[in-house]
Design an enzyme around this catalytic site. Sequence first.
Site, mmCIF file in Angstrom:
data_model
loop_
_atom_site.group_PDB
_atom_site.id
_atom_site.type_symbol
_atom_site.label_atom_id
_atom_site.label_comp_id
_atom_site.label_asym_id
_atom_site.label_seq_id
_atom_site.Cartn_x
_atom_site.Cartn_y
_atom_site.Cartn_z
ATOM 1 N N HIS A 159 0.832 -1.218 0.000
ATOM 2 C CA HIS A 159 0.000 0.000 0.000
ATOM 3 C C HIS A 159 0.862 1.262 0.000
ATOM 4 O O HIS A 159 0.424 2.313 0.466
ATOM 5 C CB HIS A 159 -0.946 0.018 1.210
ATOM 6 N N SER A 286 15.801 20.202 -16.497
ATOM 7 C CA SER A 286 14.635 21.053 -16.705
ATOM 8 C C SER A 286 15.036 22.258 -17.547
ATOM 9 O O SER A 286 16.138 22.794 -17.406
ATOM 10 C CB SER A 286 14.083 21.523 -15.358
ATOM 11 N N LYS A 292 17.231 20.556 -11.384
ATOM 12 C CA LYS A 292 16.489 19.318 -11.613
ATOM 13 C C LYS A 292 17.332 18.253 -12.316
ATOM 14 O O LYS A 292 18.125 18.543 -13.195
ATOM 15 C CB LYS A 292 15.234 19.593 -12.443
ATOM 16 N N GLU A 299 10.248 7.397 -16.695
ATOM 17 C CA GLU A 299 8.937 7.982 -16.971
ATOM 18 C C GLU A 299 8.446 7.622 -18.369
ATOM 19 O O GLU A 299 7.260 7.323 -18.576
ATOM 20 C CB GLU A 299 9.007 9.501 -16.794
#
Length: 469
Positions: A159, A286, A292, A299
């Site tokens: 979970h 970024s 970043k 992804e």
Amino acid sequence: MKKSNPVSRSGRFESGPAAEVAAFTESISFDWRLWEHDILGSLAHATMLQKVGLVTKTELRDITEALQAIGREIKEGKFQWKAELEDVHMNIEAELTKRTPAGAKLHTGRSRNDQVALDMRMWLRDEIALLSREVRDLQLAFVELGERNAGAIIPGYTHLQRAQPVYFAHHLLAYVEMLERDYDRLGDCLYRTNVCPLGSGAIAGSTLPLDREFVAVQLGFVDEEGKPRLTQNSMDGVSDRDFAVEFCAIAALLAVHLSRLAEDVILWASSEFNFIRIADAYTTGSSLMPQKKNPDIAELTRGKTGRVVGNLMALLTLLKGLPMTYNRDLQEDKERLFDTADTVRATVRMVAGMLRNTSVNTKSCEAASSDAALLATDLADYLVRKGVAFRQAHHSVGAAVALAERERKSLDQLTLKELQSIDKNFGEDVREIFDLGRAMERRNLPGAPGTEEVKRQLARWRGALDEAE
């Protein structure tokens, strides 16, 4: 209207198709990639035609030499594909016929229906073999990362909440097991793909004395004993696309497995977890925020799963209402199949590269795995060994966790007196339960994340994968 007719419209039609019809119906823009398998199939078919006396040895020689020359030109990028000839089959046949009169005999006993079914099966056989090797390499990348970090322990999650401690390598090996099932399914798919449909004709075979077994053997459509494997129903032979659906289904499940891994990697690489560091070469930045470092490979892996699953749904939807046998709708199968193979193969290779360029932040893993609450189940097992029923032990440890929270202590900081106020079966030896190293040693069941068991599993997989090489 065009005045010249494509080969497929000769005789029956007075003129060629309208320009917009030709543009709408062409498939050469994507099925050109079947060229090598189309030529191989044609060479085998021509050899068979000579064997049964339908072409002469001289004609076979001329056909063979011309097809080989066309193949070389395609490989070198010198061949001019023509959209008005619709597809890869007609492009090659038209060029062959232009180069030798014998080329007009090549289509004897053959339809584009069984020809395309043959080409697709041959193409997919090769793709399955390549993907299978790439899956094996990805499994090896997991094992290598596990071996490099054999002592790292992280929280296991249910979970998305901390549950119990596991070796990082154990978590990685879970994906190796998933991939093994994918690998096995690819083998099953290869078996069903490796059946020769040539000789089915357009729908009803041929009245000519074709030797289907000869062609099957020539093209490698054989069983383990070298016996030819042929489709047994001409209608099914030209309309069957189960092999394509099966591959896309396997690829979709493989993509889902990689997507689940991607989610783990994305979380682990975040500042909040900080369990791993992905090398700069496998991350991006970024355009606005200079600090970043984004896990874009993971992804995109997660994102590309959608297109692979979508391709499967598109194929199933394409087939669901088709009557027997061949219908032009089936032209739409190739882009879905091609895209699935391209996408999943590229993803497997990229994930393997990413794993080989990933390091573990040992300190962050140690800090997370030192959470005493991860050993709450071990504490319940301690009471069970004292003779307490598990449900009562579970209740008592839950009460201890609640007490620790009220006292703003970690579970292992509760005093013996506090523990015994909950259950008299707690003794001085309870402190040993919170020794993480010993806790991991106790997890010695087959398949568990215990110290010796994880070593054994790493060694087992290393041996299996090395042998597969």
